[in-house]
Design a protein around this motif. Sequence first.
Motif, PDB file in Angstrom:
ATOM      1  N   GLY A  47       0.824  -1.208   0.000  1.00 35.54           N
ATOM      2  CA  GLY A  47       0.000   0.000   0.000  1.00 35.54           C
ATOM      3  C   GLY A  47       0.854   1.253   0.000  1.00 35.54           C
ATOM      4  N   ILE A  48       0.474   2.227  -0.826  1.00 38.84           N
ATOM      5  CA  ILE A  48       1.267   3.441  -0.962  1.00 38.84           C
ATOM      6  C   ILE A  48       1.410   4.190   0.351  1.00 38.84           C
ATOM      7  N   ASP A  49       0.374   4.242   1.166  1.00 41.19           N
ATOM      8  CA  ASP A  49       0.476   4.959   2.447  1.00 41.19           C
ATOM      9  C   ASP A  49       1.511   4.324   3.358  1.00 41.19           C
ATOM     10  N   GLN A  50       1.539   3.000   3.398  1.00 36.13           N
ATOM     11  CA  GLN A  50       2.499   2.293   4.243  1.00 36.13           C
ATOM     12  C   GLN A  50       3.921   2.430   3.690  1.00 36.13           C
ATOM     13  N   VAL A  51       4.051   2.405   2.372  1.00 38.51           N
ATOM     14  CA  VAL A  51       5.380   2.566   1.761  1.00 38.51           C
ATOM     15  C   VAL A  51       5.910   3.968   2.032  1.00 38.51           C
ATOM     16  N   ILE A  52       5.060   4.972   1.864  1.00 39.58           N
ATOM     17  CA  ILE A  52       5.498   6.344   2.144  1.00 39.58           C
ATOM     18  C   ILE A  52       5.892   6.493   3.611  1.00 39.58           C
ATOM     19  N   ALA A  53       5.108   5.945   4.516  1.00 37.01           N
ATOM     20  CA  ALA A  53       5.443   6.027   5.947  1.00 37.01           C
ATOM     21  C   ALA A  53       6.798   5.373   6.214  1.00 37.01           C
ATOM     22  N   MET A  54       7.056   4.228   5.607  1.00 34.97           N
ATOM     23  CA  MET A  54       8.334   3.547   5.793  1.00 34.97           C
ATOM     24  C   MET A  54       9.470   4.388   5.235  1.00 34.97           C
ATOM     25  N   TRP A  55       9.279   4.958   4.044  1.00 34.35           N
ATOM     26  CA  TRP A  55      10.333   5.762   3.437  1.00 34.35           C
ATOM     27  C   TRP A  55      10.550   7.064   4.206  1.00 34.35           C
ATOM     28  N   GLN A  56       9.495   7.638   4.772  1.00 36.73           N
ATOM     29  CA  GLN A  56       9.662   8.840   5.592  1.00 36.73           C
ATOM     30  C   GLN A  56      10.478   8.515   6.835  1.00 36.73           C
ATOM     31  N   GLU A  57      10.231   7.380   7.441  1.00 38.54           N
ATOM     32  CA  GLU A  57      11.023   6.952   8.600  1.00 38.54           C
ATOM     33  C   GLU A  57      12.479   6.765   8.204  1.00 38.54           C
ATOM     34  N   ALA A  58      12.718   6.224   7.027  1.00 40.18           N
ATOM     35  CA  ALA A  58      14.091   6.024   6.567  1.00 40.18           C
ATOM     36  C   ALA A  58      14.807   7.360   6.395  1.00 40.18           C
ATOM     37  N   THR A  59      14.091   8.382   5.907  1.00 39.45           N
ATOM     38  CA  THR A  59      14.739   9.678   5.715  1.00 39.45           C
ATOM     39  C   THR A  59      15.027  10.375   7.038  1.00 39.45           C
ATOM     40  N   ILE A  60      14.267  10.047   8.065  1.00 38.92           N
ATOM     41  CA  ILE A  60      14.560  10.588   9.397  1.00 38.92           C
ATOM     42  C   ILE A  60      15.773   9.885   9.984  1.00 38.92           C
ATOM     43  N   ALA A  61      15.793   8.571   9.868  1.00 42.21           N
ATOM     44  CA  ALA A  61      16.909   7.802  10.417  1.00 42.21           C
ATOM     45  C   ALA A  61      18.204   8.038   9.639  1.00 42.21           C
ATOM     46  N   PHE A  62      18.077   8.239   8.342  1.00 36.62           N
ATOM     47  CA  PHE A  62      19.234   8.409   7.469  1.00 36.62           C
ATOM     48  C   PHE A  62      18.985   9.628   6.572  1.00 36.62           C
ATOM     49  N   PRO A  63      19.160  10.857   7.091  1.00 39.62           N
ATOM     50  CA  PRO A  63      18.787  12.055   6.339  1.00 39.62           C
ATOM     51  C   PRO A  63      19.539  12.241   5.026  1.00 39.62           C
ATOM     52  N   ASP A  64      20.697  11.640   4.876  1.00 40.37           N
ATOM     53  CA  ASP A  64      21.439  11.804   3.625  1.00 40.37           C
ATOM     54  C   ASP A  64      21.237  10.616   2.678  1.00 40.37           C
ATOM     55  N   ILE A  65      20.224   9.787   2.963  1.00 34.99           N
ATOM     56  CA  ILE A  65      19.941   8.650   2.090  1.00 34.99           C
ATOM     57  C   ILE A  65      19.556   9.195   0.722  1.00 34.99           C
ATOM     58  N   TRP A  66      20.093   8.622  -0.297  1.00 36.29           N
ATOM     59  CA  TRP A  66      19.876   9.033  -1.686  1.00 36.29           C
ATOM     60  C   TRP A  66      19.830  10.513  -1.778  1.00 36.29           C
TER      61      TRP A  66
END
Length: 66
Positions: A47-66
Amino acid sequence: MTDQQLIDLAQAPMLTFNKRDWDGLRSCTTADLVYDEVAAPHRRVEGIDQVIAMWQEATIAFPDIW
């Protein structure tokens, strides 16, 4: 569809992720998007909402990701 159109279509989700453009991500994918990470540990998000939530968490944990 041309080869370039297929390339653009395939690249769009990652390019919008790189810009942190969550609305853009919604517009270039479908609501039933499935993210299937095969690296250990295996993770599958549906689901797009769950994927976005996961990716938002990744950008918080790793702000320089991609």
